[in-house]
Design a protein around this motif. Structure first.
Motif, PDB file in Angstrom:
ATOM      1  N   VAL A 298       0.834  -1.210   0.000  1.00 55.46           N
ATOM      2  CA  VAL A 298       0.000   0.000   0.000  1.00 55.46           C
ATOM      3  C   VAL A 298       0.867   1.258   0.000  1.00 55.46           C
ATOM      4  CG1 VAL A 298      -1.638   1.342   1.382  1.00 55.46           C
ATOM      5  CG2 VAL A 298      -1.997  -1.106   1.060  1.00 55.46           C
ATOM      6  N   THR A 299       1.969   1.237   0.738  1.00 58.41           N
ATOM      7  CA  THR A 299       2.861   2.400   0.751  1.00 58.41           C
ATOM      8  C   THR A 299       3.440   2.660  -0.636  1.00 58.41           C
ATOM      9  OG1 THR A 299       3.446   2.023   3.065  1.00 58.41           O
ATOM     10  CG2 THR A 299       4.932   3.400   1.774  1.00 58.41           C
ATOM     11  N   GLY A 300       3.957   1.602  -1.281  1.00 61.81           N
ATOM     12  CA  GLY A 300       4.531   1.766  -2.618  1.00 61.81           C
ATOM     13  C   GLY A 300       3.514   2.234  -3.636  1.00 61.81           C
ATOM     14  N   LEU A 301       2.355   1.586  -3.662  1.00 64.46           N
ATOM     15  CA  LEU A 301       1.318   1.932  -4.634  1.00 64.46           C
ATOM     16  C   LEU A 301       0.694   3.289  -4.327  1.00 64.46           C
ATOM     17  CD1 LEU A 301      -0.394  -1.570  -4.867  1.00 64.46           C
ATOM     18  CD2 LEU A 301       0.869  -0.439  -6.714  1.00 64.46           C
ATOM     19  N   GLY A 302       0.482   3.575  -3.037  1.00 64.01           N
ATOM     20  CA  GLY A 302      -0.139   4.843  -2.656  1.00 64.01           C
ATOM     21  C   GLY A 302       0.733   6.031  -2.993  1.00 64.01           C
ATOM     22  N   LEU A 303       2.031   5.948  -2.688  1.00 62.60           N
ATOM     23  CA  LEU A 303       2.943   7.046  -3.017  1.00 62.60           C
ATOM     24  C   LEU A 303       3.051   7.243  -4.530  1.00 62.60           C
ATOM     25  CD1 LEU A 303       5.794   6.477  -0.402  1.00 62.60           C
ATOM     26  CD2 LEU A 303       4.023   8.251  -0.384  1.00 62.60           C
ATOM     27  N   ALA A 304       3.063   6.128  -5.261  1.00 66.58           N
ATOM     28  CA  ALA A 304       3.110   6.230  -6.727  1.00 66.58           C
ATOM     29  C   ALA A 304       1.845   6.899  -7.266  1.00 66.58           C
ATOM     30  CB  ALA A 304       3.281   4.845  -7.343  1.00 66.58           C
ATOM     31  N   SER A 305       0.690   6.558  -6.704  1.00 64.99           N
ATOM     32  CA  SER A 305      -0.566   7.165  -7.134  1.00 64.99           C
ATOM     33  C   SER A 305      -0.548   8.672  -6.910  1.00 64.99           C
ATOM     34  CB  SER A 305      -1.751   6.550  -6.373  1.00 64.99           C
ATOM     35  OG  SER A 305      -1.864   5.172  -6.647  1.00 64.99           O
ATOM     36  N   LEU A 306      -0.077   9.098  -5.728  1.00 67.35           N
ATOM     37  CA  LEU A 306      -0.012  10.528  -5.430  1.00 67.35           C
ATOM     38  C   LEU A 306       0.954  11.249  -6.365  1.00 67.35           C
ATOM     39  CD1 LEU A 306       0.023  10.418  -1.505  1.00 67.35           C
ATOM     40  CD2 LEU A 306      -1.866  11.153  -2.992  1.00 67.35           C
ATOM     41  N   ALA A 307       2.095  10.630  -6.620  1.00 68.35           N
ATOM     42  CA  ALA A 307       3.082  11.254  -7.503  1.00 68.35           C
ATOM     43  C   ALA A 307       2.552  11.373  -8.927  1.00 68.35           C
ATOM     44  CB  ALA A 307       4.382  10.439  -7.488  1.00 68.35           C
ATOM     45  N   ILE A 308       1.888  10.335  -9.409  1.00 65.21           N
ATOM     46  CA  ILE A 308       1.324  10.355 -10.763  1.00 65.21           C
ATOM     47  C   ILE A 308       0.206  11.390 -10.858  1.00 65.21           C
ATOM     48  CG2 ILE A 308       0.019   9.009 -12.461  1.00 65.21           C
ATOM     49  CD1 ILE A 308       1.611   6.543 -11.455  1.00 65.21           C
ATOM     50  N   TYR A 309      -0.616  11.494  -9.811  1.00 60.64           N
ATOM     51  CA  TYR A 309      -1.693  12.490  -9.785  1.00 60.64           C
ATOM     52  C   TYR A 309      -1.112  13.907  -9.853  1.00 60.64           C
ATOM     53  CZ  TYR A 309      -5.879  14.998  -8.276  1.00 60.64           C
ATOM     54  OH  TYR A 309      -6.946  15.848  -8.204  1.00 60.64           O
ATOM     55  N   ALA A 310       0.059  14.087  -9.247  1.00 65.03           N
ATOM     56  CA  ALA A 310       0.721  15.396  -9.260  1.00 65.03           C
ATOM     57  C   ALA A 310       1.478  15.659 -10.560  1.00 65.03           C
ATOM     58  CB  ALA A 310       1.675  15.505  -8.071  1.00 65.03           C
ATOM     59  N   GLY A 311       1.461  14.676 -11.466  1.00 65.05           N
ATOM     60  CA  GLY A 311       2.080  14.876 -12.771  1.00 65.05           C
ATOM     61  C   GLY A 311       3.467  14.297 -12.937  1.00 65.05           C
ATOM     62  N   HIS A 312       3.929  13.556 -11.944  1.00 65.64           N
ATOM     63  CA  HIS A 312       5.270  12.963 -12.018  1.00 65.64           C
ATOM     64  C   HIS A 312       5.146  11.502 -12.464  1.00 65.64           C
ATOM     65  CE1 HIS A 312       6.745  16.533 -10.027  1.00 65.64           C
ATOM     66  NE2 HIS A 312       5.876  16.340  -9.039  1.00 65.64           N
ATOM     67  N   ILE A 313       5.334  11.254 -13.740  1.00 66.60           N
ATOM     68  CA  ILE A 313       5.210   9.896 -14.284  1.00 66.60           C
ATOM     69  C   ILE A 313       6.555   9.484 -14.867  1.00 66.60           C
ATOM     70  CG2 ILE A 313       4.028   8.416 -15.945  1.00 66.60           C
ATOM     71  CD1 ILE A 313       1.685  10.318 -15.892  1.00 66.60           C
ATOM     72  N   SER A 314       7.042   8.328 -14.433  1.00 66.71           N
ATOM     73  CA  SER A 314       8.295   7.803 -14.964  1.00 66.71           C
ATOM     74  C   SER A 314       8.302   6.295 -14.871  1.00 66.71           C
ATOM     75  CB  SER A 314       9.495   8.371 -14.199  1.00 66.71           C
ATOM     76  OG  SER A 314       9.524   7.877 -12.872  1.00 66.71           O
ATOM     77  N   VAL A 315       9.149   5.674 -15.666  1.00 63.77           N
ATOM     78  CA  VAL A 315       9.268   4.212 -15.640  1.00 63.77           C
ATOM     79  C   VAL A 315       9.756   3.714 -14.279  1.00 63.77           C
ATOM     80  CG1 VAL A 315      10.528   2.239 -16.614  1.00 63.77           C
ATOM     81  CG2 VAL A 315       9.549   3.976 -18.139  1.00 63.77           C
ATOM     82  N   PRO A 316      10.806   4.321 -13.684  1.00 61.14           N
ATOM     83  CA  PRO A 316      11.248   3.838 -12.364  1.00 61.14           C
ATOM     84  C   PRO A 316      10.174   3.973 -11.296  1.00 61.14           C
ATOM     85  CG  PRO A 316      12.958   5.176 -13.374  1.00 61.14           C
ATOM     86  CD  PRO A 316      11.732   5.343 -14.221  1.00 61.14           C
ATOM     87  N   LEU A 317       9.416   5.072 -11.328  1.00 54.00           N
ATOM     88  CA  LEU A 317       8.362   5.269 -10.331  1.00 54.00           C
ATOM     89  C   LEU A 317       7.282   4.205 -10.465  1.00 54.00           C
ATOM     90  CD1 LEU A 317       6.868   7.056  -8.183  1.00 54.00           C
ATOM     91  CD2 LEU A 317       5.767   8.177 -10.134  1.00 54.00           C
ATOM     92  N   PHE A 318       6.782   4.026 -11.680  1.00 51.24           N
ATOM     93  CA  PHE A 318       5.669   3.100 -11.904  1.00 51.24           C
ATOM     94  C   PHE A 318       6.075   1.664 -11.600  1.00 51.24           C
ATOM     95  CE2 PHE A 318       3.082   0.324 -14.635  1.00 51.24           C
ATOM     96  CZ  PHE A 318       1.805   0.716 -14.263  1.00 51.24           C
TER      97      PHE A 318
END
Length: 400
Positions: free
Chosen positions: A284-304
């Motif tokens: 949940v921590t990994g997926l939740g932080l990624a969701s917040l970052a993507i919502y804020a416009g930060h999308i990258s292969v390492p993040l996802f």
């Protein structure tokens, strides 16, 4: 060959489980060629996947009960015999209806996955069972990574029927191995099905059982969600081709192998609920932080894909402990409990993949996919916390 009289080695249970997994996914690259050969649409040919999954859910419910009544060994050997016969028919038939019927018959291979867990629980206590199941899961996780690759190569060289010949040969080999190395482990059998069924209400009324089962189902569901949505999302967001996508799709399985490795080493030292909560928190921590970052416009292969590794890792820490817990409520009907939980995993997987297909699109797909996976992880976490609360409450009542 002399029939086995002693419990099986762990490698036998690993091969039993791996055979079940390969039956699901090895022939997937051949679906277009199979549709051509049978002169049916690709959608109709896909019944070989969806219908098989539904039949597997039903099979798991039945074989668990049968094994509690008649023992693990005869049910596994019978299931393998049906699987071998069905695989031969699939390899030889020219009739689509006959093929589908035989394909559904291949669901008998599910005996390996369901009863391997029950066999482990027959021999060990809760924590040791979780550690053993984690070892099986860690090694078995290689099967879904290699299966489609092997199937694709065999299709290219020999044609799609080669996969089903391979299934039959694997079935024969595993049957022979089980004959000499899978003695009976379940001795507290019910005298009649009526006596056995009278035990079920107590199982079904157990909040701990449903906590374990829901946690396991929604943990595995994150994998189903990823597999169903990632091809569209990744191709759109990152412009990956099929080869690169296939490589990155393995990240969640890599995470699962890491998490299972952790479980195999430490589960025997902690309560099942502790390991389940730890696994859910990682996911949940990994997926939740990624969701917040993507919502804020930060999308990258390492993040996802970093989030996918953590999701898989959390599953590897959670699933073996939840599965051990499911069978700890009424150990003498562990087969029935394992079958019910496995069927529930299939049904929840079907529900969540359908939901993913309806909600994920090319515009907001990356965020939507990670959000749905996060929500599934949260449901699993709540279920794990409920089990922990019951553990603490009963511990206080006993003065522990």
């Amino acid at each position: 060959m002399r029939a086995a009289t002693s419990p099986p080695h762990l490698v036998t249970l690993i091969l039993l489980t791996g055979n079940s997994v390969l039956t699901l996914n090895m022939f997937l690259p051949s679906l277009p060629h199979m549709a051509e050969d049978f002169d049916v649409s690709y959608g109709l040919m896909s019944i070989a996947v969806g219908g098989y999954l539904l039949m597997t859910a039903v099979t798991q419910l039945v074989i668990g009960s049968l094994s509690d009544r008649y023992g693990r060994r005869p049910v596994i050997l019978s299931g393998l015999a049906i699987f071998i016969a069905a695989s031969v028919v699939c390899a030889l038939t020219e009739n689509f209806a006959v093929f589908i019927a035989a394909r559904l018959g291949q669901s008998a291979s599910a005996t390996g996955m369901v009863l391997s867990r029950a066999i482990i629980r027959d021999q060990f206590d809760d924590r040791e069972s979780a550690a053993k199941m984690a070892t099986v899961a860690m090694i078995m996780a290689i099967a879904p990574m290699l299966g489609p690759t092997i199937g694709g190569v065999m299709d290219a060289v020999f044609g799609w029927r080669a996969s089903f010949v391979f299934y039959a040969l694997c079935g024969v080999a595993v049957f022979a191995l089980c004959w000499v190395d899978l003695g009976e482990t379940h001795y507290r059998r019910s005298t009649t099905f009526g006596a056995q069924f009278r035990e079920y209400p107590e199982l079904f009324r157990s909040r701990r059982f449903w906590g374990y089962a829901i946690c396991a189902s929604f943990s595995v569901a994150t994998f189903h969600i990823f597999v169903s949505g990632a091809p569209l999302v990744v191709a759109t967001a990152f412009g990956m081709g099929p080869a690169e996508l296939g490589l990155y799709m393995g990240t969640i399985t890599l995470g699962f192998i890491i998490g299972s490795g952790i479980s195999s080493r430490v589960s025997r030292f902690y309560q099942l609920s502790t390991m389940m909560i730890a696994g859910r928190l990682v996911a949940v921590t990994g997926l939740g932080l990624a969701s917040l970052a993507i919502y804020a416009g930060h999308i990258s292969v390492p993040l996802f894909f970093g989030a996918m590794i953590l999701s898989g890792m959390g599953n590897g820490m959670t699933a073996p402990n939840a599965n051990a817990g499911v069978m700890s409520i009424r150990p003498h009907i562990a087969g029935s409990a394992s079958g019910l939980s496995s069927a529930m995993i299939v049904f929840v997987g079907a529900l969540t993949t359908t939901l993913t297909g309806a909600l994920v699109d090319e515009v907001t797909g990356t965020f939507t996919l990670t959000l749905i996976m996060t929500l599934a992880g949260v449901i699993g976490l709540v279920a794990a916390l409920s089990v922990r609360a019951i553990d603490l409450r009963e511990g206080r009542a006993l003065g522990v």
